[in-house]
Design an enzyme around this catalytic site. Structure first.
Site, PDB file in Angstrom:
ATOM      1  N   GLU A  32       0.773  -1.046  -0.482  1.00 52.80           N
ATOM      2  CA  GLU A  32      -0.145  -0.141   0.169  1.00 52.80           C
ATOM      3  C   GLU A  32       1.308   1.369   0.114  1.00 52.80           C
ATOM      4  OE1 GLU A  32      -1.620   2.193   3.403  1.00 52.80           O
ATOM      5  OE2 GLU A  32      -0.997  -0.055   4.821  1.00 52.80           O
ATOM      6  N   LYS A 166      -4.622  -1.226  13.615  1.00 50.83           N
ATOM      7  CA  LYS A 166      -3.713  -0.521  14.196  1.00 50.83           C
ATOM      8  C   LYS A 166      -3.955  -0.562  15.983  1.00 50.83           C
ATOM      9  CE  LYS A 166      -5.791   2.693  11.248  1.00 50.83           C
ATOM     10  NZ  LYS A 166      -5.866   4.401  10.817  1.00 50.83           N
TER      11      LYS A 166
END
Ligand code: PSU
Ligand code: MN
Length: 333
Positions: A32, A166
């Site tokens: 990404e 995260k």
């Protein structure tokens, strides 16, 4: 550029190198771009992005860094384009909903897990390595702040290698959401869900695989069943390289308190919190972040290699053997 795109412009640009590797059945791993446009500070961002590509090439895998360059969703950004995006100011963080907008407006953008997974799948890439996934934010029952990564992963049959979600997220709630969306979460050599900066988030997961071949077996089984969800491979950071687990809660509490004080919300929250954590840990979180990413890039390459063995006719027997030893589900009838 604000006008219409030229009618001949392809919706998604796939680099020649990536297209050729896919056509030849050679291993390709998607990467990404939000990680270097919004996740990591300069100049480390560029170094990390290029190192990931080198790492894959050294393992005989073709990297496909994905992002939006001047409105063109691109699978296999060139080194020049990665360099440009890593240095650009005010470029967009592009999730799936943003893709048509930045495409039409000719903007640069770093693609999130959601947008990257979509573009990778559209190009025919089966494996995607990242750092941490988006998920359910704390207070989501009030704020509705859940990452679009969740719904994208529910609808995109790729394989995503991450070190969990995260660290700033509500991990318990995110794991519940993965279940709701029928997204399998598989630990790599562990039944403990990793916590990004730390090896163990404190949450249990149902399954683990012990080898890239076994992961490939699960992916093949998903595809034979025709299931539309991503397979999530959760790959913990080496315990010797994690942040001290006993420090993490305090660090996160301070980060959240500061975000609240400054009124930071929405998709600006992650960059703010990560930056705070980095300063709070004197840069150590950044080293862990990079270490996490390296591990995921390595494993993604290994899984892509195992899958490519299965795809090419010449090594079909070897692949069948690997699938059998992996105990992959056979469709039987
Ligand atoms: N993990 C990180 N840093 C990041 C991201 C993940 O450690 O910047 C990015 C990924 O691109 C992920 C995105 O897809 O954040 C999710 O953002 P949001 O919560 O706004 O959907
Ligand atoms: Mn969000």
């Amino acid at each position: 550029m604000t006008g219409l795109l030229p009618p001949a412009a392809p919706a998604v640009q796939v680099s020649e190198e990536v297209a050729r590797a896919l056509a030849d059945g050679r291993p390709v791993v998607a990467l990404e771009s939000t990680i270097f446009t919004h996740g990591l500070p300069r100049p480390r961002n560029l170094a990390v992005a290029l190192e990931a590509e080198r790492q894959l090439r050294a393992a005989g895998v073709v990297p496909a860094t994905i992002g939006v360059h001047a409105g063109v969703p691109t699978v296999g950004l060139s080194t020049g384009q990665i360099t440009e995006l890593s240095a650009a100011d005010g470029l967009d963080k592009v999730s799936l909903r943003d893709l048509p907008v930045v495409a039409a407006l000719g903007r640069h953008g770093g693609t999130t897990v959601a947008a990257t997974a979509f573009l990778a799948h559209r190009a025919g890439i089966r494996v995607f390595s990242t750092g941490g996934l988006g998920g359910v934010h704390f207070g989501a029952s009030e704020s509705f702040d859940e990452s679009a990564d969740l719904t994208a992963l529910a609808a995109t049959p790729v394989t995503v290698v991450s070190a969990g979600v995260k660290s700033i997220l509500d991990i318990r709630a995110t794991l519940e959401r993965f279940e709701t969306y029928n997204i399998p979460v598989i630990g790599y050599r562990t039944r403990r869900y990793p916590g990004f900066y730390v090896t163990d988030s404190g949450h249990e997961i149902n399954f683990s695989v012990e080898s890239p071949e076994q992961a490939a077996g699960v992916i093949e089984a998903r595809d034979r069943l025709g299931l539309p969800q991503a397979v999530l491979i959760a790959n913990p950071v080496d315990p010797a390289k994690q942040l001290p687990p006993e420090e993490l809660d305090g660090i996160l509490a301070r980060a959240w308190a500061e975000a609240e004080r400054q009124g930071v919300t929405g998709n600006a929250a992650t960059p703010f919190l990560l930056d705070f954590i980095q300063r709070d840990t004197g840069g150590r979180s950044l080293d862990v972040n990079v270490e996490v990413y390296r591990g995921n890039v390595r494993l993604g390459g290994e899984i892509a290699t195992a899958l490519a063995g299965g795809a090419s006719g010449a090594s079909g027997a070897a692949a069948a053997g690997a699938a059998a030893s992996a105990g992959a589900v056979e469709t039987g009838a």
